[in-house]
Design a protein around this motif. Sequence first.
Motif, PDB file in Angstrom:
ATOM      1  N   SER A 159     -74.400   9.409  99.632  1.00 53.43           N
ATOM      2  CA  SER A 159     -74.884  10.750  99.945  1.00 53.43           C
ATOM      3  C   SER A 159     -74.248  11.676  98.925  1.00 53.43           C
ATOM      4  N   ALA A 160     -74.482  12.946  99.069  1.00 52.59           N
ATOM      5  CA  ALA A 160     -73.893  13.901  98.131  1.00 52.59           C
ATOM      6  C   ALA A 160     -72.369  13.905  98.222  1.00 52.59           C
ATOM      7  N   ASP A 161     -71.845  13.592  99.410  1.00 50.63           N
ATOM      8  CA  ASP A 161     -70.404  13.679  99.625  1.00 50.63           C
ATOM      9  C   ASP A 161     -69.686  12.339  99.730  1.00 50.63           C
ATOM     10  N   TYR A 162     -70.400  11.250 100.017  1.00 43.69           N
ATOM     11  CA  TYR A 162     -69.751   9.968 100.285  1.00 43.69           C
ATOM     12  C   TYR A 162     -70.443   8.812  99.585  1.00 43.69           C
ATOM     13  N   LYS A 163     -69.658   7.773  99.333  1.00 43.88           N
ATOM     14  CA  LYS A 163     -70.204   6.479  98.927  1.00 43.88           C
ATOM     15  C   LYS A 163     -69.560   5.450  99.847  1.00 43.88           C
ATOM     16  N   ASP A 164     -70.381   4.701 100.538  1.00 42.84           N
ATOM     17  CA  ASP A 164     -69.909   3.706 101.487  1.00 42.84           C
ATOM     18  C   ASP A 164     -70.378   2.333 101.019  1.00 42.84           C
ATOM     19  N   VAL A 165     -69.422   1.393 100.918  1.00 42.04           N
ATOM     20  CA  VAL A 165     -69.748   0.029 100.514  1.00 42.04           C
ATOM     21  C   VAL A 165     -69.284  -0.907 101.615  1.00 42.04           C
ATOM     22  N   PHE A 166     -70.209  -1.704 102.101  1.00 36.75           N
ATOM     23  CA  PHE A 166     -69.934  -2.689 103.146  1.00 36.75           C
ATOM     24  C   PHE A 166     -70.099  -4.080 102.536  1.00 36.75           C
ATOM     25  N   TYR A 167     -69.024  -4.885 102.565  1.00 41.95           N
ATOM     26  CA  TYR A 167     -69.065  -6.253 102.049  1.00 41.95           C
ATOM     27  C   TYR A 167     -69.051  -7.230 103.218  1.00 41.95           C
ATOM     28  N   LYS A 168     -69.803  -8.290 103.078  1.00 42.47           N
ATOM     29  CA  LYS A 168     -69.784  -9.366 104.072  1.00 42.47           C
ATOM     30  C   LYS A 168     -69.635 -10.691 103.328  1.00 42.47           C
ATOM     31  N   PHE A 169     -68.558 -11.398 103.646  1.00 43.29           N
ATOM     32  CA  PHE A 169     -68.286 -12.694 103.051  1.00 43.29           C
ATOM     33  C   PHE A 169     -68.475 -13.754 104.121  1.00 43.29           C
ATOM     34  N   SER A 170     -69.341 -14.726 103.865  1.00 42.91           N
ATOM     35  CA  SER A 170     -69.618 -15.801 104.815  1.00 42.91           C
ATOM     36  C   SER A 170     -69.261 -17.129 104.177  1.00 42.91           C
ATOM     37  N   LEU A 171     -68.671 -18.007 104.966  1.00 41.43           N
ATOM     38  CA  LEU A 171     -68.274 -19.329 104.474  1.00 41.43           C
ATOM     39  C   LEU A 171     -68.587 -20.349 105.554  1.00 41.43           C
ATOM     40  N   GLN A 172     -69.019 -21.537 105.135  1.00 37.55           N
ATOM     41  CA  GLN A 172     -69.288 -22.596 106.097  1.00 37.55           C
ATOM     42  C   GLN A 172     -68.862 -23.946 105.554  1.00 37.55           C
ATOM     43  N   LEU A 173     -68.458 -24.814 106.467  1.00 41.16           N
ATOM     44  CA  LEU A 173     -68.047 -26.179 106.154  1.00 41.16           C
ATOM     45  C   LEU A 173     -69.108 -27.104 106.730  1.00 41.16           C
ATOM     46  N   ILE A 174     -69.741 -27.892 105.852  1.00 44.24           N
ATOM     47  CA  ILE A 174     -70.852 -28.735 106.258  1.00 44.24           C
ATOM     48  C   ILE A 174     -70.473 -30.198 106.104  1.00 44.24           C
ATOM     49  N   ASP A 175     -70.740 -30.992 107.137  1.00 46.21           N
ATOM     50  CA  ASP A 175     -70.530 -32.432 107.092  1.00 46.21           C
ATOM     51  C   ASP A 175     -71.578 -33.025 106.149  1.00 46.21           C
ATOM     52  N   VAL A 176     -71.137 -33.683 105.083  1.00 45.94           N
ATOM     53  CA  VAL A 176     -72.062 -34.186 104.063  1.00 45.94           C
ATOM     54  C   VAL A 176     -73.015 -35.240 104.649  1.00 45.94           C
ATOM     55  N   GLU A 177     -72.500 -36.115 105.490  1.00 45.98           N
ATOM     56  CA  GLU A 177     -73.330 -37.192 106.029  1.00 45.98           C
ATOM     57  C   GLU A 177     -74.383 -36.690 107.000  1.00 45.98           C
ATOM     58  N   SER A 178     -73.972 -35.836 107.930  1.00 47.73           N
ATOM     59  CA  SER A 178     -74.915 -35.397 108.967  1.00 47.73           C
ATOM     60  C   SER A 178     -75.684 -34.137 108.572  1.00 47.73           C
ATOM     61  N   GLY A 179     -75.129 -33.357 107.663  1.00 46.06           N
ATOM     62  CA  GLY A 179     -75.758 -32.093 107.297  1.00 46.06           C
ATOM     63  C   GLY A 179     -75.476 -30.981 108.294  1.00 46.06           C
ATOM     64  N   LEU A 180     -74.633 -31.254 109.285  1.00 47.17           N
ATOM     65  CA  LEU A 180     -74.322 -30.257 110.309  1.00 47.17           C
ATOM     66  C   LEU A 180     -73.209 -29.324 109.841  1.00 47.17           C
ATOM     67  N   ALA A 181     -73.360 -28.047 110.149  1.00 44.00           N
ATOM     68  CA  ALA A 181     -72.297 -27.089 109.881  1.00 44.00           C
ATOM     69  C   ALA A 181     -71.241 -27.274 110.964  1.00 44.00           C
ATOM     70  N   GLU A 182     -70.021 -27.616 110.563  1.00 45.19           N
ATOM     71  CA  GLU A 182     -68.940 -27.888 111.510  1.00 45.19           C
ATOM     72  C   GLU A 182     -68.041 -26.670 111.730  1.00 45.19           C
ATOM     73  N   TRP A 183     -68.090 -25.725 110.817  1.00 46.06           N
ATOM     74  CA  TRP A 183     -67.278 -24.511 110.931  1.00 46.06           C
ATOM     75  C   TRP A 183     -67.957 -23.412 110.135  1.00 46.06           C
ATOM     76  N   MET A 184     -67.902 -22.205 110.660  1.00 48.12           N
ATOM     77  CA  MET A 184     -68.422 -21.021 109.961  1.00 48.12           C
ATOM     78  C   MET A 184     -67.539 -19.832 110.311  1.00 48.12           C
ATOM     79  N   ASP A 185     -67.405 -18.936 109.359  1.00 43.39           N
ATOM     80  CA  ASP A 185     -66.712 -17.681 109.647  1.00 43.39           C
ATOM     81  C   ASP A 185     -67.166 -16.649 108.631  1.00 43.39           C
ATOM     82  N   GLU A 186     -66.881 -15.406 108.945  1.00 46.67           N
ATOM     83  CA  GLU A 186     -67.214 -14.325 108.025  1.00 46.67           C
ATOM     84  C   GLU A 186     -66.144 -13.252 108.082  1.00 46.67           C
ATOM     85  N   LYS A 187     -66.017 -12.540 106.986  1.00 48.44           N
ATOM     86  CA  LYS A 187     -65.066 -11.433 106.877  1.00 48.44           C
ATOM     87  C   LYS A 187     -65.836 -10.224 106.377  1.00 48.44           C
TER      88      LYS A 187
END
Length: 195
Positions: A159-187
């Motif tokens: 805006s004329a007065d502000y600049k706001d930056v929102f970051y989202k970092f997502s990470l996941q751990l996938i089992d190679v054999e099954s293809g299933l995501a075993e863990w996920m998180d975001e910051k």
Amino acid sequence: MLARFSFLAVVAVLASGCANTSPVIGGKNISYGDTKAVELVTNEFGSTDLQMIAESMTRSLAQSGILQGRPVVQVYDVKNKTSEYIDTREITTSIKTQLMKTGTARFASDNTDMQSQVEQLKLQNQSGLYKKSTVSKTGNMIAAKYRLEGSISSIVKRSADYKDVFYKFSLQLIDVESGLAEWMDEKEIRKTTER
């Protein structure tokens, strides 16, 4: 008395010589800072953001319990979906380093280093340059049980007065054999600048 004065003079010269550290070369406005200090030079992605993401993801993954028995993990490059240049390999390198220090996981050559690994094996086995008893054999690399991959994105509002930056970092751990995501998180990180 003269001997005592001479002794004290020698001690003073030696002490002043010991107090002098290596010379400093460079500008007057440069100094070392605390690497853990919060860096707020701009609202772009910075060192504090990298450290917060790496620490948060490492803690979450280590506490999840999924990495029992120190499994082998292959790390893929984090996709940068922001409009900024962000060295995402530094984020994953920090996560890998912290996990290695805790003894939680072992890491296979990541997807960008795999070609170098293959070339080194070929060089040792096919060039004839190396003593046979010291050559690493092909077919003995350990396959990864999991792959770690993620992305970073941002939403920028102005805006004329502000600049706001929102970051989202997502990470996941996938089992190679099954293809299933075993863990996920975001910051998530929000940085606002008043103009």
